[in-house]
Every structure is written in C-alpha cells, then in structure tokens.
Scaffold this motif. Structure first.
Motif, PDB file in Angstrom:
ATOM      1  N   LYS A 140      21.908   2.953  21.858  1.00  0.00           N
ATOM      2  CA  LYS A 140      21.180   4.216  21.708  1.00  0.00           C
ATOM      3  C   LYS A 140      22.161   5.307  21.303  1.00  0.00           C
ATOM      4  N   PRO A 141      22.358   5.494  20.005  1.00  0.00           N
ATOM      5  CA  PRO A 141      23.301   6.530  19.563  1.00  0.00           C
ATOM      6  C   PRO A 141      22.912   7.910  20.087  1.00  0.00           C
ATOM      7  N   ARG A 142      23.922   8.649  20.517  1.00  0.00           N
ATOM      8  CA  ARG A 142      23.722  10.013  21.019  1.00  0.00           C
ATOM      9  C   ARG A 142      24.426  10.971  20.070  1.00  0.00           C
ATOM     10  N   LEU A 143      23.630  11.734  19.350  1.00  0.00           N
ATOM     11  CA  LEU A 143      24.172  12.671  18.371  1.00  0.00           C
ATOM     12  C   LEU A 143      24.332  14.037  19.042  1.00  0.00           C
ATOM     13  N   ALA A 144      25.443  14.200  19.733  1.00  0.00           N
ATOM     14  CA  ALA A 144      25.719  15.432  20.482  1.00  0.00           C
ATOM     15  C   ALA A 144      26.176  16.536  19.537  1.00  0.00           C
ATOM     16  N   GLN A 145      25.994  17.769  19.989  1.00  0.00           N
ATOM     17  CA  GLN A 145      26.391  18.949  19.211  1.00  0.00           C
ATOM     18  C   GLN A 145      25.967  18.775  17.751  1.00  0.00           C
ATOM     19  N   PHE A 146      24.703  18.480  17.597  1.00  0.00           N
ATOM     20  CA  PHE A 146      24.182  18.084  16.288  1.00  0.00           C
ATOM     21  C   PHE A 146      24.465  19.114  15.205  1.00  0.00           C
ATOM     22  N   GLU A 147      24.291  20.373  15.511  1.00  0.00           N
ATOM     23  CA  GLU A 147      24.472  21.416  14.488  1.00  0.00           C
ATOM     24  C   GLU A 147      25.895  21.448  13.937  1.00  0.00           C
ATOM     25  N   LYS A 148      26.866  21.016  14.734  1.00  0.00           N
ATOM     26  CA  LYS A 148      28.254  20.976  14.268  1.00  0.00           C
ATOM     27  C   LYS A 148      28.531  19.745  13.403  1.00  0.00           C
ATOM     28  N   THR A 153      21.976  18.944   5.078  1.00  0.00           N
ATOM     29  CA  THR A 153      21.444  17.862   4.248  1.00  0.00           C
ATOM     30  C   THR A 153      21.934  16.484   4.684  1.00  0.00           C
ATOM     31  N   ALA A 154      23.084  16.430   5.356  1.00  0.00           N
ATOM     32  CA  ALA A 154      23.643  15.135   5.741  1.00  0.00           C
ATOM     33  C   ALA A 154      24.416  15.261   7.053  1.00  0.00           C
ATOM     34  N   ILE A 155      24.480  14.148   7.769  1.00  0.00           N
ATOM     35  CA  ILE A 155      25.329  14.076   8.958  1.00  0.00           C
ATOM     36  C   ILE A 155      26.764  13.928   8.481  1.00  0.00           C
ATOM     37  N   THR A 156      27.633  14.780   8.976  1.00  0.00           N
ATOM     38  CA  THR A 156      29.022  14.799   8.520  1.00  0.00           C
ATOM     39  C   THR A 156      29.961  14.011   9.433  1.00  0.00           C
ATOM     40  N   ASN A 157      29.492  13.602  10.585  1.00  0.00           N
ATOM     41  CA  ASN A 157      30.303  12.860  11.540  1.00  0.00           C
ATOM     42  C   ASN A 157      30.222  11.372  11.196  1.00  0.00           C
ATOM     43  N   GLU A 158      31.333  10.801  10.759  1.00  0.00           N
ATOM     44  CA  GLU A 158      31.367   9.394  10.340  1.00  0.00           C
ATOM     45  C   GLU A 158      31.016   8.445  11.478  1.00  0.00           C
ATOM     46  N   LEU A 159      31.421   8.776  12.710  1.00  0.00           N
ATOM     47  CA  LEU A 159      31.086   7.925  13.854  1.00  0.00           C
ATOM     48  C   LEU A 159      29.569   7.872  14.042  1.00  0.00           C
ATOM     49  N   TYR A 160      28.903   9.002  13.902  1.00  0.00           N
ATOM     50  CA  TYR A 160      27.440   9.026  14.043  1.00  0.00           C
ATOM     51  C   TYR A 160      26.792   8.117  13.000  1.00  0.00           C
TER      52      TYR A 160
END
Length: 174
Positions: A140-148, A153-160
């Motif tokens: 269950k991935p947890r995308l914390a501090q999402f706005e950062k 337009t895209a998720i910038t965190n490679e781990l996510y």
C-alpha cells in the motif's frame, strides 16, 4: 477490468490526479481500467440513495453498477482528519450488502499533505474491506507530503513512481 476509485468527492482533487496517473500506468501495460470519481456522486445521495431509498436514485445506481461489474479495485485514499473521507464510507454503505465486495480484490494507495501518507486511513479502510470479504493487497504505497512531490502534472518523487509500478505488477497477478 480494474476500477480505480477516487476516495473523495472534491472536484479536481489530488486523488483524481493520482487516479489518472494510475490509469496511464495500467494503459501502458494494456490492462483495461476505468475511473470512478466520487466527485460524480449526486450531491444528495446520502438522503436519496441510502437505507430506505436504496435503488431510487438513478445517478447513484449507475455508479453502483460500475462497482458490481468489477472484480478488482484500486482505491486512491486521501487522508482526512486521520482517516479516509466520510463520503467514501457513505458510498460504500450505499452499495448492496453483503456481496458487493465479497471475494473481490483491492489495492490501496494513500496520499496526504502530511508525513503519514494516509497510513491510518488505509488501515481503517482495510478493516472495513476485510469485514466485507474483500481481499486487500499488502503493498500500500503512501504518498506523503503529496504537494511537495507533485508538480501539477506528474509525480516527481521517483520512489513513489517505483512503488506504484511495483503495486501494479503485484496487483495484476493478485
């Protein structure tokens, strides 16, 4: 068919942005999918589609039919006040009991503005799904501090992105 459900009825929500991304990742694998956005719920559904009114609200019935026809679900679960949004619980409560989710499968993705990534919310929702007889994928991935970690337009965190892709790979064979 995998149905992706946004866990909030906010229009243009971060949950919808994640649902869109998830759908694209499934499309890349040529996996049939659809998005059910709780923003499409009738505004009065808690008064016109639940309890004694089950079956009387055609707009709610159409969304309910999407759930009934699906075997696998991805729930995008935003954290609201330490749990998931009440509108998601009300939606679940309006579905046919006990067989809507029995022996079906779910994957959960949490997102939050804070550092918890919706962990408690996904735990609460997992308890409900277990009660309803649905099987929930452990990852269950947890995308914390999402706005950062989202540029609009895209998720910038490679781990996510890696975690979402791992979840999809596991969910396909689940």
């Amino acid at each position: 068919m995998i149905t992706i459900i946004t866990g909030t009825n906010r229009t243009s929500s971060n949950s919808r942005a994640v649902a869109n991304l998830y759908a694209r990742l499934l499309d890349e694998r040529q996996i049939d999918n659809q998005i059910l956005d709780l923003a499409d719920l009738p505004a009065d559904f808690t008064a016109s589609a639940l309890y004694d009114n089950i079956g009387t609200n055609q707009a709610f019935n159409q969304l309910s039919a999407v759930i009934g026809d699906s075997k696998k679900f991805v729930f995008i679960v935003p954290e609201y006040n330490g749990s998931f949004p009440g509108v998601l619980k009300a939606f679940i409560d309006g579905l046919s009991y006990p067989n809507t989710f029995r022996n079906k499968k779910a994957a959960l993705v949490g997102l939050s503005s804070g550092v918890q990534g919706s962990g408690l919310a996904m735990s609460h929702l997992t308890d409900i799904f277990n009660y309803l007889g649905m099987h929930v994928l452990a990852l269950k991935p947890r995308l914390a501090q999402f706005e950062k970690n989202y540029d609009g337009t895209a998720i910038t965190n490679e781990l996510y992105l890696e975690l979402l892709n791992q979840q999809i790979d596991q969910f396909i064979s689940f």
